[in-house]
Every structure is written in C-alpha cells, then in structure tokens.
Design a protein around this motif. Structure first.
Motif, PDB file in Angstrom:
ATOM      1  N   UNK A  55      51.434  18.415  70.300  1.00 20.71           N
ATOM      2  CA  UNK A  55      51.904  17.763  69.076  1.00 20.71           C
ATOM      3  C   UNK A  55      52.280  18.794  68.013  1.00 20.71           C
ATOM      4  N   UNK A  56      51.507  19.863  67.930  1.00 23.77           N
ATOM      5  CA  UNK A  56      51.809  20.932  66.972  1.00 23.77           C
ATOM      6  C   UNK A  56      53.142  21.586  67.323  1.00 23.77           C
ATOM      7  N   UNK A  57      53.353  21.856  68.598  1.00 17.63           N
ATOM      8  CA  UNK A  57      54.618  22.470  69.023  1.00 17.63           C
ATOM      9  C   UNK A  57      55.807  21.561  68.718  1.00 17.63           C
ATOM     10  N   UNK A  58      55.656  20.259  68.944  1.00 13.22           N
ATOM     11  CA  UNK A  58      56.724  19.307  68.603  1.00 13.22           C
ATOM     12  C   UNK A  58      56.978  19.301  67.101  1.00 13.22           C
ATOM     13  N   UNK A  59      55.900  19.319  66.327  1.00 14.02           N
ATOM     14  CA  UNK A  59      56.040  19.294  64.869  1.00 14.02           C
ATOM     15  C   UNK A  59      56.720  20.569  64.363  1.00 14.02           C
ATOM     16  N   UNK A  60      56.381  21.706  64.962  1.00 16.98           N
ATOM     17  CA  UNK A  60      57.032  22.962  64.557  1.00 16.98           C
ATOM     18  C   UNK A  60      58.519  22.925  64.881  1.00 16.98           C
ATOM     19  N   UNK A  61      58.869  22.391  66.050  1.00 16.56           N
ATOM     20  CA  UNK A  61      60.279  22.253  66.414  1.00 16.56           C
ATOM     21  C   UNK A  61      60.987  21.295  65.455  1.00 16.56           C
ATOM     22  N   UNK A  62      60.314  20.203  65.102  1.00 18.18           N
ATOM     23  CA  UNK A  62      60.909  19.242  64.170  1.00 18.18           C
ATOM     24  C   UNK A  62      61.056  19.824  62.772  1.00 18.18           C
ATOM     25  N   UNK A  63      60.159  20.721  62.399  1.00 19.70           N
ATOM     26  CA  UNK A  63      60.278  21.386  61.099  1.00 19.70           C
ATOM     27  C   UNK A  63      61.569  22.203  61.048  1.00 19.70           C
ATOM     28  N   UNK A  64      61.869  22.880  62.140  1.00 24.98           N
ATOM     29  CA  UNK A  64      63.118  23.650  62.200  1.00 24.98           C
ATOM     30  C   UNK A  64      64.333  22.730  62.146  1.00 24.98           C
ATOM     31  N   UNK A  65      64.236  21.582  62.792  1.00 26.82           N
ATOM     32  CA  UNK A  65      65.333  20.609  62.746  1.00 26.82           C
ATOM     33  C   UNK A  65      65.530  20.124  61.309  1.00 26.82           C
ATOM     34  N   UNK A  66      64.434  19.840  60.631  1.00 24.60           N
ATOM     35  CA  UNK A  66      64.522  19.397  59.234  1.00 24.60           C
ATOM     36  C   UNK A  66      65.197  20.467  58.386  1.00 24.60           C
ATOM     37  N   UNK A  67      64.793  21.717  58.576  1.00 31.21           N
ATOM     38  CA  UNK A  67      65.401  22.812  57.804  1.00 31.21           C
ATOM     39  C   UNK A  67      66.908  22.884  58.030  1.00 31.21           C
ATOM     40  N   UNK A  68      67.327  22.752  59.286  1.00 34.64           N
ATOM     41  CA  UNK A  68      68.765  22.784  59.585  1.00 34.64           C
ATOM     42  C   UNK A  68      69.468  21.573  58.989  1.00 34.64           C
TER      43      UNK A  68
END
Length: 96
Positions: A55-68
């Motif tokens: 879940x943490x790894x998914x959230x970190x990936x989603x954080x990058x998506x949000x930034x983009x």
C-alpha cells in the motif's frame, strides 16, 4: 529491512494531502483529497506488514502521479477554458 512504521505512513499521508492541495481546480483538488482520505481510512486496520508495504508503494507511486497531474492540469489553465468556450454552444450563449 524493518517493517513500515506508522510514522512513515503518516508522513506519506501528509505529503499526499499537501501535493493534492496544489491543484488550482477546485474539482480536481476536492476529488484527490477525498480519495486520499477515504483510501487511508479504508486501510487503517491493515496489520500485515507485507500488505502495508504494498500500500505504501502504491501511495508513493500515486504521489508522483499527483505531482505530474498538478503540473499538467495547471498548465492547461486558460487554454482548456478558451478551447471549450470557442465551441458553438458557448458562442451561442454569449450572443444570446
């Protein structure tokens, strides 16, 4: 490697909220904030360290998506509105 800590999860939660607040569009911003809060709430009782790590790894990936997305959506800005307003419907409303 040590398992994920509650401090790490809380930090990630705060970063995601902070990044989502950068959306200039109210709709994008409220949607992202609501989804983050709901998802973290849904998973608050997960105790399996492996699942938490996933879940943490998914959230970190989603954080990058949000930034983009913040950059992409905000770069559209007035351009998206102008192209929409140049449609026949918008022109008809203006002339009415």
């Amino acid at each position: 490697m040590a398992g994920p800590s509650s401090r790490q999860v809380l930090s990630l939660y705060r970063v995601m909220l902070k990044e989502s607040k950068k959306f200039s569009s109210y709709n994008y911003r409220t949607f992202a904030l609501r989804r983050i809060k709901d998802t973290f709430r849904e998973n608050k009782n997960v105790t399996n360290p492996e699942v938490i790590q996933e879940l943490i790894e998914k959230a970190e990936a989603n954080t990058e998506v949000i930034r983009r997305q913040v950059v992409e959506v905000d770069s559209l800005g007035d351009g998206a509105k102008k192209s929409w307003c140049s449609s026949a419907i918008c022109t008809q409303r203006k002339s009415s």
